[in-house]
Design a protein around this motif. Structure first.
Motif, PDB file in Angstrom:
ATOM      1  N   SER A  57       1.480  -1.154   0.302  1.00 39.94           N
ATOM      2  CA  SER A  57      -0.033   0.240   0.183  1.00 39.94           C
ATOM      3  C   SER A  57       1.013   1.588  -0.104  1.00 39.94           C
ATOM      4  O   SER A  57       0.234   2.252  -0.710  1.00 39.94           O
ATOM      5  CB  SER A  57      -0.877   0.488   1.721  1.00 39.94           C
ATOM      6  N   GLU A  58       2.330   1.090   0.922  1.00 42.63           N
ATOM      7  CA  GLU A  58       2.779   2.537   0.242  1.00 42.63           C
ATOM      8  C   GLU A  58       3.822   2.325  -0.454  1.00 42.63           C
ATOM      9  O   GLU A  58       4.129   3.877  -1.035  1.00 42.63           O
ATOM     10  CB  GLU A  58       4.021   2.016   1.858  1.00 42.63           C
ATOM     11  N   LEU A  59       4.091   1.531  -1.384  1.00 44.68           N
ATOM     12  CA  LEU A  59       4.564   0.990  -2.264  1.00 44.68           C
ATOM     13  C   LEU A  59       4.068   1.493  -3.514  1.00 44.68           C
ATOM     14  O   LEU A  59       3.068   0.677  -3.992  1.00 44.68           O
ATOM     15  CB  LEU A  59       6.345   0.435  -2.093  1.00 44.68           C
ATOM     16  N   SER A  60       4.647   1.210  -5.297  1.00 46.20           N
ATOM     17  CA  SER A  60       4.437   1.130  -6.430  1.00 46.20           C
ATOM     18  C   SER A  60       5.332   0.400  -7.500  1.00 46.20           C
ATOM     19  O   SER A  60       6.530   0.989  -7.113  1.00 46.20           O
ATOM     20  CB  SER A  60       3.631   2.412  -6.799  1.00 46.20           C
ATOM     21  N   ILE A  67      10.573  -4.857  -3.974  1.00 45.22           N
ATOM     22  CA  ILE A  67      10.642  -5.613  -1.817  1.00 45.22           C
ATOM     23  C   ILE A  67      10.039  -6.648  -2.176  1.00 45.22           C
ATOM     24  O   ILE A  67      10.333  -7.545  -0.822  1.00 45.22           O
ATOM     25  CB  ILE A  67      10.538  -3.792  -1.827  1.00 45.22           C
ATOM     26  N   VAL A  68       8.966  -6.607  -2.867  1.00 47.23           N
ATOM     27  CA  VAL A  68       7.603  -8.089  -2.789  1.00 47.23           C
ATOM     28  C   VAL A  68       8.686  -9.557  -3.256  1.00 47.23           C
ATOM     29  O   VAL A  68       8.387 -10.078  -1.931  1.00 47.23           O
ATOM     30  CB  VAL A  68       6.496  -7.731  -2.590  1.00 47.23           C
ATOM     31  N   GLY A  69       8.997  -9.184  -4.186  1.00 51.44           N
ATOM     32  CA  GLY A  69      10.124 -10.316  -4.673  1.00 51.44           C
ATOM     33  C   GLY A  69      11.263 -10.653  -3.182  1.00 51.44           C
ATOM     34  O   GLY A  69      10.960 -11.742  -2.616  1.00 51.44           O
ATOM     35  N   MET A  70      11.805  -9.500  -2.696  1.00 48.85           N
ATOM     36  CA  MET A  70      12.546  -9.677  -1.954  1.00 48.85           C
ATOM     37  C   MET A  70      12.168 -10.419  -0.528  1.00 48.85           C
ATOM     38  O   MET A  70      12.961 -10.940   0.385  1.00 48.85           O
ATOM     39  CB  MET A  70      13.712  -8.742  -1.043  1.00 48.85           C
ATOM     40  N   MET A  71      11.124 -10.155  -0.272  1.00 50.28           N
ATOM     41  CA  MET A  71       9.598 -10.372   1.228  1.00 50.28           C
ATOM     42  C   MET A  71       9.632 -11.973   0.575  1.00 50.28           C
ATOM     43  O   MET A  71       9.148 -12.626   1.860  1.00 50.28           O
ATOM     44  CB  MET A  71       8.862  -9.607   1.338  1.00 50.28           C
ATOM     45  N   THR A  72       9.760 -12.152  -0.249  1.00 54.31           N
ATOM     46  CA  THR A  72       9.267 -14.089  -0.475  1.00 54.31           C
ATOM     47  C   THR A  72      10.085 -14.591  -0.431  1.00 54.31           C
ATOM     48  O   THR A  72      11.274 -14.860  -1.216  1.00 54.31           O
ATOM     49  CB  THR A  72       8.770 -13.277  -1.811  1.00 54.31           C
ATOM     50  N   PRO A  73       9.882 -16.066  -0.019  1.00 57.10           N
ATOM     51  CA  PRO A  73      10.794 -17.159   0.495  1.00 57.10           C
ATOM     52  C   PRO A  73      10.445 -17.631  -1.097  1.00 57.10           C
ATOM     53  O   PRO A  73      10.138 -17.373  -1.836  1.00 57.10           O
ATOM     54  CB  PRO A  73      10.073 -18.215   1.311  1.00 57.10           C
ATOM     55  N   THR A  74      11.988 -18.098  -0.818  1.00 63.57           N
ATOM     56  CA  THR A  74      13.043 -18.146  -2.769  1.00 63.57           C
ATOM     57  C   THR A  74      11.826 -19.248  -3.389  1.00 63.57           C
ATOM     58  O   THR A  74      11.425 -19.056  -4.469  1.00 63.57           O
ATOM     59  CB  THR A  74      14.429 -18.987  -2.154  1.00 63.57           C
ATOM     60  N   THR A  75      11.542 -20.201  -2.800  1.00 60.07           N
ATOM     61  CA  THR A  75      10.567 -20.942  -3.661  1.00 60.07           C
ATOM     62  C   THR A  75       9.440 -20.476  -4.260  1.00 60.07           C
ATOM     63  O   THR A  75       9.228 -20.936  -5.328  1.00 60.07           O
ATOM     64  CB  THR A  75      10.556 -22.382  -2.831  1.00 60.07           C
TER      65      THR A  75
END
Length: 304
Positions: A57-60, A67-75
């Motif tokens: 909601s803060e980024l675009s 950023i969302v990719g970095m927060m997602t577990p590798t698999t």
């Protein structure tokens, strides 16, 4: 490392008027994937909000995607990317090839399990419904994650495989793609390197040149990716990054995926290969191609 501290710092960066993007980049790029997962859980337990929802909601744009990719577990990141590649109109063949040709059996096994849990259908079903002919068969073969991962090389068999490939391609009119698939998608790496050497001796040209002249389109791309990953995986990714940025416009999907998915695996090797192959650093290439917070976070993932 204190997950509690980082969670509070992230909340502070997003609370109130305006977002402190620099703080978000700073916090997340200094953590590794498993630390980020701990922060995710702590954020929910101590702040009572979902960190990924808050970030979204803060980024675009591309910055948000990194950023969302970095927060997602590798698999799960691979799973989401594969799903994105097949759903909706059109297929991102490059993404399917890149992930399936470069991951280990174990990684592919985890991808398959999580894909099924997440989408209630198998990765293979989606590949089959979204691709066709020989290209489909190569992807299905790679998606089984059943390559021999041993180190054993049988010289006689390597010679025989090389002869087989020669007779399936250069030597005959038309190409027997099944032979290429059977050998390139199942044999172990050491064995294939020996096959490629033997092939050069028989055909008087490199296996990649034969694939280029015998095949076209997605099938050609897929088999070339397999050969490149066997020879030198970081060089394969360096080329993917280079092609995503050179010329007009940027292929952000590829750029983001490679930077996020390889950042903790072989980024140093990729940087070294990039410099050797293109005479410019990956860092300077990203700097010249991207801008804003998107550029900042990619440069942090690149390092150096």
């Amino acid at each position: 490392f204190s997950a509690e501290q980082e969670a509070q710092a992230l909340r502070k960066a997003m609370k109130g008027f305006g977002t402190d993007e620099d703080a978000i980049i700073e916090i997340l790029t200094k953590l590794n994937v498993s630390q980020r997962q701990q922060v995710l859980i702590t954020y929910k337990s101590s702040i009572g909000r979902d960190l990924i929802d808050d970030l979204k909601s803060e980024l675009s744009g591309n910055f948000e995607r990194v950023i969302v990719g970095m927060m997602t577990p590798t698999t799960m990141y691979d799973v989401h990317e594969l799903r994105r590649a097949v759903k909706g109109a059109g297929t991102d063949e490059g993404c399917l090839i890149e992930i399936l040709a470069s991951r280990t059996n174990e990684e592919i096994r985890r991808i398959n399990e999580n894909y099924k849990l997440q989408y209630d259908r198998t990765l293979e079903e989606d590949i089959v419904s979204d691709t066709s002919s020989m290209f489909r068969r190569v992807l299905v073969s790679l998606a089984t994650g059943n390559r021999d991962e041993g180190m054993y090389v049988d010289d006689a068999l390597a010679q025989q495989d090389a002869q087989c490939l020669y007779e399936a391609g250069e030597k005959k009119w038309g190409t027997d793609e099944v032979q290429f698939m059977a050998i390139l998608c199942t044999r172990n790496r050491c064995h294939l390197l020996r096959v490629f050497d033997a092939y050069r001796g028989i055909a008087n040209k490199d296996i990649t040149d034969s694939i280029k002249s015998e095949m076209s389109g997605d099938l050609e791309d897929a088999l070339l990716a397999v050969v490149k990953c066997m020879r030198n995986k970081p060089a394969y990714f360096a080329e993917r990054l280079y092609k995503s940025m050179k010329g007009l416009g940027t292929d952000d999907n590829t750029l983001i995926r490679v930077m996020v998915s390889r950042s903790e695996i072989d980024m140093l090797d990729i940087r070294r290969e990039f410099l050797t192959m293109y005479g410019k650093s990956l860092y300077s290439f990203i700097k010249g191609d991207c801008s804003g917070d998107y550029r900042k976070v990619l440069l942090r993932l690149c390092g150096g």
